[in-house]
Design an enzyme around this catalytic site. Structure first.
Site, PDB file in Angstrom:
ATOM      1  N   GLU A 103       0.820  -1.199   0.000  1.00  0.00           N
ATOM      2  CA  GLU A 103       0.000   0.000   0.000  1.00  0.00           C
ATOM      3  C   GLU A 103       0.858   1.255   0.000  1.00  0.00           C
ATOM      4  O   GLU A 103       1.899   1.309   0.651  1.00  0.00           O
ATOM      5  CB  GLU A 103      -0.910  -0.008   1.229  1.00  0.00           C
ATOM      6  CG  GLU A 103      -2.046  -0.984   1.034  1.00  0.00           C
ATOM      7  CD  GLU A 103      -2.924  -1.159   2.260  1.00  0.00           C
ATOM      8  OE1 GLU A 103      -4.135  -1.276   2.090  1.00  0.00           O
ATOM      9  OE2 GLU A 103      -2.400  -1.193   3.376  1.00  0.00           O
ATOM     10  N   CYS A 116       3.422   8.515   1.218  1.00  0.00           N
ATOM     11  CA  CYS A 116       3.871   7.617   2.283  1.00  0.00           C
ATOM     12  C   CYS A 116       4.112   6.250   1.637  1.00  0.00           C
ATOM     13  O   CYS A 116       3.181   5.622   1.143  1.00  0.00           O
ATOM     14  CB  CYS A 116       2.761   7.564   3.329  1.00  0.00           C
ATOM     15  SG  CYS A 116       3.087   6.444   4.662  1.00  0.00           S
ATOM     16  N   CYS A 123       6.242  -6.869   8.135  1.00  0.00           N
ATOM     17  CA  CYS A 123       7.356  -6.342   8.923  1.00  0.00           C
ATOM     18  C   CYS A 123       7.819  -7.437   9.871  1.00  0.00           C
ATOM     19  O   CYS A 123       6.997  -8.195  10.383  1.00  0.00           O
ATOM     20  CB  CYS A 123       6.887  -5.118   9.714  1.00  0.00           C
ATOM     21  SG  CYS A 123       8.203  -4.264  10.587  1.00  0.00           S
ATOM     22  N   CYS A 127       5.765  -4.283  16.838  1.00  0.00           N
ATOM     23  CA  CYS A 127       5.328  -3.221  17.738  1.00  0.00           C
ATOM     24  C   CYS A 127       3.856  -3.471  18.054  1.00  0.00           C
ATOM     25  O   CYS A 127       3.061  -3.741  17.148  1.00  0.00           O
ATOM     26  CB  CYS A 127       5.529  -1.860  17.086  1.00  0.00           C
ATOM     27  SG  CYS A 127       7.240  -1.603  16.605  1.00  0.00           S
ATOM     28  N   CYS A 130       0.809  -1.630  16.288  1.00  0.00           N
ATOM     29  CA  CYS A 130       0.865  -1.440  14.823  1.00  0.00           C
ATOM     30  C   CYS A 130       0.190  -2.581  14.082  1.00  0.00           C
ATOM     31  O   CYS A 130       0.469  -3.756  14.337  1.00  0.00           O
ATOM     32  CB  CYS A 130       2.323  -1.321  14.396  1.00  0.00           C
ATOM     33  SG  CYS A 130       2.522  -1.233  12.616  1.00  0.00           S
ATOM     34  N   CYS A 352      -1.371   6.143   9.786  1.00  0.00           N
ATOM     35  CA  CYS A 352      -0.175   5.484  10.304  1.00  0.00           C
ATOM     36  C   CYS A 352      -0.504   4.205  11.039  1.00  0.00           C
ATOM     37  O   CYS A 352      -1.367   4.192  11.915  1.00  0.00           O
ATOM     38  CB  CYS A 352       0.500   6.378  11.339  1.00  0.00           C
ATOM     39  SG  CYS A 352       1.560   7.551  10.619  1.00  0.00           S
TER      40      CYS A 352
END
Ligand code: SAH
Ligand code: SF4
Length: 367
Positions: A103, A116, A123, A127, A130, A352
């Site tokens: 994305e 962005c 990932c 975290c 997230c 975010c």
């Protein structure tokens, strides 16, 4: 019958190599039978003019265009989906030749537009707040795939240097999916082309790399690329940070803050941004704000408070507006430039930490 033909043609197209991502020397190596001046022309056509198919490469003789077309492509992504937010933010879902999806988000502002971009599919880090962190790493993106996100956004807005003065894509932030410093080689190859005045021509001051704190690559990144640095801090103590950003166990705050002090080019007018997601009852108390001031003492820092963006299954809540304001006032009073980032595009899960490939969401939903 037509369907099958179309599928075969798409497969043939997918197996073509992309020339996007190649530097001039790499282009010369790949196309070693071409004279050097042709490679220079191609480099400029690719990155300055934004030529996206070989048929538009009219400075090349037709037979050469046909030859190149057979083996190579200039746009390897397919646009799977576009979503537009009420506030003008757009989220593009791109499908890569291997079927993986990423994305990319465009956030328009009055005088500029921020893109962005993602650096990985998923990932490796986890975290706790997230959404991307709940999706394990599928793979790193190549330099070409990192650049293709920027170039397809420029295509979308017809925002190439030669075609328009106003720029829709003026700033680039690595705040999409993935940890850019865990894919440093591709990120740096891509950024070298992005900041090359004969390449995409962005200033390195318009590019911000956000990292959760991969200390060994921070200095290298500053020296080689000189881009702006943003650190995903989120907590003022090792105890709390290790809980919500597990990478802190590997690179604790002392090492991270030392790396920030040593970041090349940092001074009063070029500050490091510290991102701090506001989590209700977790990291948003006045005493934590004071601890943060102490931690950042002596650093040219600005703080970006990010109201927590929720996603399905998240275990946190966003701090109240009152707590956000109190926290922000304490920091501002201590002389640290602080701003609360307004969520953009959260109605389309583009804010975010909300990104996660659609295929992954669907896969999880089925289980
Ligand atoms: N991996 C890099 C860059 C991508 S994340 C990094 O961690 O810095 C971009 C920013 O979004 C980071 O500051 C990240 O901590 C923040 N973020 C992640 N999840 C979030 C959420 N749910 N709400 C608000 N911000 C979030
Ligand atoms: Fe990865 Fe950044 Fe999300 Fe952490 S915040 S899981 S490093 S994408």
């Amino acid at each position: 019958m037509n369907e099958i033909k179309k599928e075969l043609e798409e497969k043939k197209e997918d197996s073509k190599e992309s020339l996007v991502g190649l530097s001039l020397p790499a282009l010369e190596k790949e196309l070693s039978s071409l004279p050097a001046y042709r490679c220079k022309q191609l480099y400029e056509a690719l990155y300055v003019q934004g030529v996206r198919d070989f048929s538009s490469l009219t400075i090349f003789p037709k037979d050469l265009r046909v030859l190149l077309e057979k083996k190579y492509t200039l746009r390897s992504f397919k646009l799977s989906d576009v979503q537009s937010s009420m506030d003008g933010t757009q989220k593009w879902l791109f499908k890569m030749p291997d079927g993986q999806e990423i994305e990319t988000v465009h956030i328009p502002e009055k005088t500029r537009g921020t893109l962005c971009i993602s650096s990985q599919v998923g990932c490796t880090l986890t975290c706790k707040f997230c959404h991307t962190g709940t999706q394990t790493l599928v793979r790193n993106l190549t330099a070409g795939e990192i650049l293709t996100q920027i170039m397809m956004a420029q295509d979308f807005f017809e925002d190439w240097k030669q075609s328009k003065n106003s720029r829709y894509v003026t700033n680039i932030v690595f705040m999409g999916m993935g940890e850019p410093l865990y894919n440093y080689n591709s990120v740096s190859e891509a950024m070298k082309i992005a900041i090359d005045p004969k390449g995409l021509g962005f200033s390195n001051r318009k590019i911000t790399l956000s990292t959760s704190g991969v200390v060994p690559f921070i200095e290298k990144c500053g020296q080689e690329l000189g881009v702006n640095l943003a650190i995903s801090l989120h907590a003022p103590t090792n105890e709390l940070r290790s809980k919500i950003v597990p990478l802190n166990k590997k690179y604790p705050l002392e090492e991270l803050i030392d790396a920030c002090h040593a970041y090349p080019g940092v001074h009063k007018y070029r500050k490091i941004t510290f991102e701090y997601v506001m989590l209700k009852g977790v990291n948003d108390s006045p005493s934590q704000a004071r601890a943060l001031i102490k931690l950042l003492e002596g650093l040219p820092a600005k703080i970006n408070l990010i109201p927590f963006n929720s996603w399905p299954g998240a275990k946190y809540e966003c701090s109240s507006i009152d707590a956000q304001n109190k926290f922000s006032n304490i920091l501002s009073k201590a002389g640290i430039y602080t701003f609360v980032r307004r969520a953009r595009g959260d109605d389309i899960l583009a804010a975010c930490g909300q990104l996660k490939s659609k295929s992954e969401r669907e896969r999880r939903a089925r289980h």
